[in-house]
Design a protein around this motif. Structure first.
Motif, PDB file in Angstrom:
ATOM      1  N   SER B  55       0.434  -1.028   0.092  1.00 41.46           N
ATOM      2  CA  SER B  55       0.277   0.020   0.259  1.00 41.46           C
ATOM      3  C   SER B  55       0.807   1.500  -0.253  1.00 41.46           C
ATOM      4  CB  SER B  55      -0.987   0.252   1.035  1.00 41.46           C
ATOM      5  OG  SER B  55      -1.544  -1.062   1.128  1.00 41.46           O
ATOM      6  N   ILE B  60      -0.971   4.525  -1.561  1.00 41.71           N
ATOM      7  CA  ILE B  60      -2.182   4.251  -0.787  1.00 41.71           C
ATOM      8  C   ILE B  60      -2.163   5.073   0.376  1.00 41.71           C
ATOM      9  CG2 ILE B  60      -4.039   2.991  -0.371  1.00 41.71           C
ATOM     10  CD1 ILE B  60      -4.050   1.634  -3.337  1.00 41.71           C
ATOM     11  N   PRO B  80      -4.101  13.426  -0.732  1.00 38.69           N
ATOM     12  CA  PRO B  80      -4.714  12.856  -1.633  1.00 38.69           C
ATOM     13  C   PRO B  80      -4.954  12.481  -2.891  1.00 38.69           C
ATOM     14  CG  PRO B  80      -6.167  13.724   0.537  1.00 38.69           C
ATOM     15  CD  PRO B  80      -4.514  14.676  -0.030  1.00 38.69           C
ATOM     16  N   GLU B  81      -4.829  13.871  -3.283  1.00 40.56           N
ATOM     17  CA  GLU B  81      -5.444  13.976  -5.026  1.00 40.56           C
ATOM     18  C   GLU B  81      -3.846  13.735  -5.820  1.00 40.56           C
ATOM     19  OE1 GLU B  81      -7.979  14.101  -6.115  1.00 40.56           O
ATOM     20  OE2 GLU B  81      -9.275  13.883  -4.914  1.00 40.56           O
ATOM     21  N   ALA B  84      -3.069  10.235  -6.127  1.00 42.30           N
ATOM     22  CA  ALA B  84      -4.440   9.566  -6.929  1.00 42.30           C
ATOM     23  C   ALA B  84      -3.820   9.520  -8.250  1.00 42.30           C
ATOM     24  CB  ALA B  84      -5.454  10.469  -6.493  1.00 42.30           C
ATOM     25  N   GLU B  85      -2.912  10.839  -8.137  1.00 43.61           N
ATOM     26  CA  GLU B  85      -3.331  11.276  -9.641  1.00 43.61           C
ATOM     27  C   GLU B  85      -1.560  10.523  -9.617  1.00 43.61           C
ATOM     28  OE1 GLU B  85      -2.864  14.729 -11.480  1.00 43.61           O
ATOM     29  OE2 GLU B  85      -1.520  13.637 -12.904  1.00 43.61           O
ATOM     30  N   ARG B  87      -0.773   7.375  -8.704  1.00 38.57           N
ATOM     31  CA  ARG B  87      -1.099   6.335  -8.562  1.00 38.57           C
ATOM     32  C   ARG B  87      -1.602   5.927 -10.370  1.00 38.57           C
ATOM     33  NH1 ARG B  87      -3.403   6.587  -3.442  1.00 38.57           N
ATOM     34  NH2 ARG B  87      -5.777   7.120  -4.440  1.00 38.57           N
ATOM     35  N   ARG B  88      -2.692   6.927 -11.244  1.00 33.71           N
ATOM     36  CA  ARG B  88      -3.316   6.792 -11.554  1.00 33.71           C
ATOM     37  C   ARG B  88      -2.110   6.618 -13.325  1.00 33.71           C
ATOM     38  NH1 ARG B  88      -6.202  10.906 -10.346  1.00 33.71           N
ATOM     39  NH2 ARG B  88      -6.011  13.196 -12.168  1.00 33.71           N
ATOM     40  N   PHE B  93      -2.712  -1.595  -9.974  1.00 28.76           N
ATOM     41  CA  PHE B  93      -2.780  -3.117  -8.662  1.00 28.76           C
ATOM     42  C   PHE B  93      -4.095  -3.798  -9.014  1.00 28.76           C
ATOM     43  CE2 PHE B  93      -2.708   1.314  -7.132  1.00 28.76           C
ATOM     44  CZ  PHE B  93      -2.294   1.211  -5.996  1.00 28.76           C
ATOM     45  N   VAL B 116     -11.039   6.674 -15.788  1.00 28.33           N
ATOM     46  CA  VAL B 116      -9.949   7.866 -14.980  1.00 28.33           C
ATOM     47  C   VAL B 116      -8.467   8.497 -14.845  1.00 28.33           C
ATOM     48  CG1 VAL B 116      -8.788   6.934 -12.372  1.00 28.33           C
ATOM     49  CG2 VAL B 116     -10.863   6.213 -13.156  1.00 28.33           C
TER      50      VAL B 116
END
Ligand SMILES: Nc1ncnc2c1ncn2[C@@H]1O[C@H](COP(=O)(O)OP(=O)(O)O)[C@@H](O)[C@H]1O
Ligand SMILES: [Mg+2]
Lengths: 379, 252
Positions: B55, B60, B80-81, B84-85, B87-88, B93, B116
């Motif tokens: 994680s 995450i 967090p945003e 997330a950026e 991650r994408r 995952f 996404v």
């Protein structure tokens, strides 16, 4: 994909969808009926004023509405008004409640409207039987067909008594209904004065003067001049008198408050139901939202899915609600108080539904905002 | 291969989980690098901190202390945003229980990962079908998860993870819910993704069947890395080894 996911989530649980739609539908129908009644009432109340051909109304000071103006304006005042620069015509009119004695016994209250059509202040409209000329006969009146039953008569040719005078129905109108539920009885000016004037003292008095201006005259200037000359009167524009009548019947009597209150209640109940179902749907799909978040979707992406769910519910619920509302509207068309739907009201209802659903989405959005994407691994 | 620049690097990661009396130090100073073209297995007993580490590597969770560097940039202090950026953009995952969307079919499940990222319309649909064919599901494109076997569902999840061509693929116990045959198929797929597409693949597992597919095995116990083995150069993964054996037999 946002719409696809929203649509699938929505249709995934049919029972919840049904509850959501019933909630919206209930809201829409309730609000449509309440506001439809409100609009219908407003139109009924202002119809007579709207139909007159006048720029200004002179009423006794503080006259509450079209039906409650008193019979107090004198012919002296009329001549003063006529002498005011910019005034072309001052048309006298009488309007008052009176007792109608049915030929077969019993009585009811009517609103007598006395005006001479040839003065051009109130042209006859919606006549379906007889002509305005027929009403000039000595005992003639016109009434609306829809009130024949209430008045205890069959149609043209029947006689009855208003106060102490005999009257005969010579013409029928259609669709001229009265918010007070006291049927309008149309008759020439002098005849109305005689009927309403039992002891003779009001022989030349009027309830209203309808003022028509010379072309090019300034409305405000004339109004100020009239107001200065005529003591104990109000000089109102058509719109002002209309608003005063509305205020009297819709707000002082509480009828309008009840209608608007009912509409607000509808909105509240709808919002609560939709909020509840949307929240539980979001809770059911929370793992999917967490997965989306783990896959790197932005917070706003997820919010859009929820808002799309709300929006889809709104569109479907609104469509169904409108079908039912229009049906009720159709069924009410011959009732004492027919509902009214206008494109503006239909559009406002749609905007309201969207707004209601957006508000409903708030709790669901707050729920997903707290999602911890780390939960995706612990399943 | 070992001296390649890492795409993902964790340094001295400490992670405390829980609060008050239930507080656990899940990671106690872990350092790890992932390089392209390798399948790394993270093995260790249950509760040793594998998922926690995954994680954190996947942006995450944020570490209590220590630093994660992704594509040369530190992730320390990101919100967090922004995480997330990252991650994408960089990470795919794969989960033990697949985490597919039950209301979407196979193609749509892959498309949503592209959506996404802002990849929409026909190109996204075509790409989704392409990766599904790549994982051997060309005949299951329109099936919903409920109409797919566990192995097929996990392959949809693999397709979803690689659709946007991330440089890193992180898998948490990808074979734990699968039977032996499907487990092997998924591991072979992950090995192929690492080799043929030059990605860094890290799979958490305590399944010994997966060992043969690894280029590298990292062992974790009680929140600490306790060992690391690397397949000697020239030694191949099992299916290749089988092929070589067969060829030798044929030649003999
Ligand atoms: N949310 C949490 N709160 C408290 N402790 C946790 C939490 N998640 C995991 N842990 C604990 O952290 C340790 C490591 O967990 P985890 O990383 O899930 O291990 P593994 O994946 O190797 O089984 C375990 O002792 C677990 O009980
Ligand atoms: Mg775990």
């Amino acid at each position: 994909m946002i719409l696809t996911l929203a649509f699938r989530n929505l249709f995934h649980d049919r029972i919840r969808l049904a509850v959501t739609l019933v909630g919206i539908l209930f809201s829409i129908v309730l609000v449509a009926v309440q506001l439809g009644l409100y609009l219908g009432s407003s139109r009924m109340i202002t119809n007579m004023i709207e139909k007159t051909n006048s720029d200004l109304w002179i009423t006794t000071f503080g006259a509450k509405s079209f039906e409650e103006g008193g019979i107090l304006l004198t012919s002296g005042q009329r001549h003063q008004a006529l002498a005011t620069p910019g005034v072309k015509a001052v048309i006298p009119m009488v309007s008052a409640f009176a007792e109608w004695r049915k030929p077969g016994g019993g009585s009811t209250r009517v609103a007598v409207v006395g005006i001479d059509a040839e003065d051009g202040g109130l042209e006859p409209w919606n006549l379906i039987e007889g002509t305005w000329d027929d009403i000039r006969a000595p005992d003639a009146i016109a009434v609306d067909r829809s009130y024949l039953g209430d008045l205890g008569i069959q149609g043209v040719g029947d006689t009855a008594q208003i106060a102490l005078g005999r009257v005969r129905v010579r013409a029928l109108t259609e669709g001229i209904r009265s918010f007070t539920q006291s049927p309008y009885v149309f008759t020439p000016l002098q005849r109305a004065r005689n009927l309403l004037n039992m002891d003779g003292e009001k022989g030349d008095k009027s309830t209203f003067f309808l003022v028509q201006l010379e072309p090019g005259a300034n409305l405000e200037t004339v109004r100020t001049a009239l107001q200065a000359r005529l003591e104990g009167t109000d000089v109102l524009t058509k719109a002002e008198f209309r608003d005063r009548s509305l205020a009297q019947w819709l707000f002082k009597t509480g009828a309008g408050i009840a209608l608007i209150g009912g509409a607000l209640l509808g909105i509240l109940v709808g919002t609560v139901i939709v909020a509840q179902t949307l929240y539980s749907s979001t809770k059911d799909h929370i793992n999917e939202f967490a997965t989306l978040r783990a896959l790197g979707s932005s917070g706003s992406y997820i919010h859009k899915v929820i808002l799309a769910q709300a929006g889809l519910s709104a569109v479907i619920g609104y469509s169904l609600g409108m079908i039912i509302a229009l049906l009720i509207l159709y069924l009410s068309r011959n009732s004492p108080l027919p509902l009214v739907m206008t494109p503006g009201l239909a559009f406002s209802l749609f905007a309201l539904t969207l707004f209601m659903c957006a508000i409903s989405a708030v709790s669901a959005i707050m729920k997903v905002t707290k999602i911890d994407p780390a939960t995706v691994f612990s399943r | 291969m070992t001296n390649e620049t890492p795409v993902l690097e964790a340094r001295d990661i400490v992670k405390e989980l829980g609060k008050g009396a239930g507080k656990v130090m899940a990671l106690k100073g872990v350092s790890l690098k992932l390089v392209p073209g390798e399948l790394t297995l993270l093995m260790g007993p249950s509760g040793s901190g594998k998922t926690t580490l995954l994680s954190i590597l996947g942006c995450i969770l944020s570490p209590t202390s220590g630093e994660v560097r992704l594509a040369g940039h530190s992730t320390t202090g990101l919100g967090p945003e922004q995480l997330a950026e990252l991650r994408r953009q960089h990470i795919g995952f794969i989960f033990q229980s697949y985490n597919l969307f039950p209301t979407l079919n196979a193609v749509e499940n892959v498309r949503i990962a592209l959506d996404v990222l802002g990849q929409k319309g026909y190109p996204a649909a075509a790409r989704a079908e392409e990766v599904l064919r790549e994982v051997g599901l060309g005949h299951r494109l329109q099936n919903f998860p409920s109409n797919l076997s566990g192995g097929e569902q996990q392959r949809v999840a693999v397709a979803r993870a690689i659709a946007a061509s991330p440089s890193i693929v992180l898998a948490d116990e990808p074979t734990a819910a699968l039977d032996s045959e499907n487990g092997h198929a998924v591991m072979a797929l992950l090995a192929r993704i690492a080799k043929e597409q030059n990605r860094s693949v890290l799979a958490v597992t305590h399944d010994p069947r997966t060992l043969g597919y690894a280029d590298r095995v990292v062992r974790i116990e009680d929140g600490k890395i306790v060992g690391e083995e690397r397949r000697p150069e020239g030694v191949n993964s099992p299916e290749i080894t089988d092929l070589t054996k067969k060829r030798r037999k044929a030649n003999a």
